[in-house]
Design an enzyme around this catalytic site. Structure first.
Site, mmCIF file in Angstrom:
data_model
loop_
_atom_site.group_PDB
_atom_site.id
_atom_site.type_symbol
_atom_site.label_atom_id
_atom_site.label_comp_id
_atom_site.label_asym_id
_atom_site.label_seq_id
_atom_site.Cartn_x
_atom_site.Cartn_y
_atom_site.Cartn_z
ATOM 1 N N ALA A 56 0.888 -1.238 -0.002
ATOM 2 C CA ALA A 56 0.162 -0.064 0.044
ATOM 3 C C ALA A 56 0.868 1.313 0.112
ATOM 4 O O ALA A 56 0.672 2.074 -0.803
ATOM 5 C CB ALA A 56 -0.914 0.027 1.160
ATOM 6 N N GLU A 57 1.888 1.484 0.690
ATOM 7 C CA GLU A 57 2.755 2.525 0.898
ATOM 8 C C GLU A 57 3.609 2.663 -0.274
ATOM 9 O O GLU A 57 3.717 3.853 -0.960
ATOM 10 C CB GLU A 57 3.719 2.375 2.148
ATOM 11 C CG GLU A 57 4.284 3.856 2.263
ATOM 12 C CD GLU A 57 4.701 4.330 3.767
ATOM 13 O OE1 GLU A 57 5.414 5.264 3.645
ATOM 14 O OE2 GLU A 57 4.527 3.454 4.654
ATOM 15 N N THR A 58 4.060 1.610 -0.906
ATOM 16 C CA THR A 58 4.556 1.816 -2.244
ATOM 17 C C THR A 58 3.638 2.192 -3.394
ATOM 18 O O THR A 58 4.090 3.258 -3.869
ATOM 19 C CB THR A 58 5.313 0.255 -2.482
ATOM 20 O OG1 THR A 58 6.090 -0.218 -1.584
ATOM 21 C CG2 THR A 58 5.696 0.447 -4.009
ATOM 22 N N SER A 61 2.827 5.970 -2.566
ATOM 23 C CA SER A 61 4.083 6.889 -2.613
ATOM 24 C C SER A 61 4.258 7.200 -4.193
ATOM 25 O O SER A 61 4.685 8.128 -4.399
ATOM 26 C CB SER A 61 5.209 6.282 -1.831
ATOM 27 O OG SER A 61 4.983 6.118 -0.379
#
Length: 133
Positions: A56-58, A61
């Site tokens: 999710a953060e990848t 971002s």
């Protein structure tokens, strides 16, 4: 080199590569990526919740970076996730879409699903958009 290839090249040697995350498509409006369950499980054999958060953060971002534009960078400042289902095998797909895209912050909802459409995780990421240096 298109944007997807460029972002993939930047991921070489990082956690993104170690997790087996593959970028499928990328634009400021939507970023899609996949990750294998194998190698990213917890001791009970289910997809590790932390692995879902990494995916999710990848994706969020990458979307925030595309929104920020050339010469600016982004850093995650808040992430939260609700885990709905723990798959034991296969590949999961995450889709990051914008919730807010401002001058100094950008927030994304990231939905992660199995190949048959079962929701694994719903996450939200907020990134700080940094001024050029």
């Amino acid at each position: 080199m298109n944007i997807t290839e460029h972002l993939t090249a930047l991921s070489a040697g990082t956690l993104i590569e170690r997790m087996g995350i593959t970028l499928v498509s990328a634009s400021a409006d939507k970023v899609v990526g996949t990750m294998p369950v194998a190698g990213n499980t917890q001791p009970a054999g289910l997809l590790h919740g932390g692995a879902s958060v990494v995916l999710a953060e990848t994706l969020g971002s990458f979307a925030a970076q595309l929104h920020a534009g050339e010469g600016r960078s982004v850093v995650g400042i808040e992430v939260n996730a609700t885990h709905h289902h723990g798959p034991r095998d296969g590949v999961v797909t995450g889709v990051a879409t914008p919730v807010h895209r401002g001058r100094t912050t950008a927030s994304y909802e990231i939905v992660i699903e199995t190949a048959d459409g079962r929701r694994v995780c719903t996450a939200r990421l907020t990134c700080l958009v940094l001024a050029p240096q």
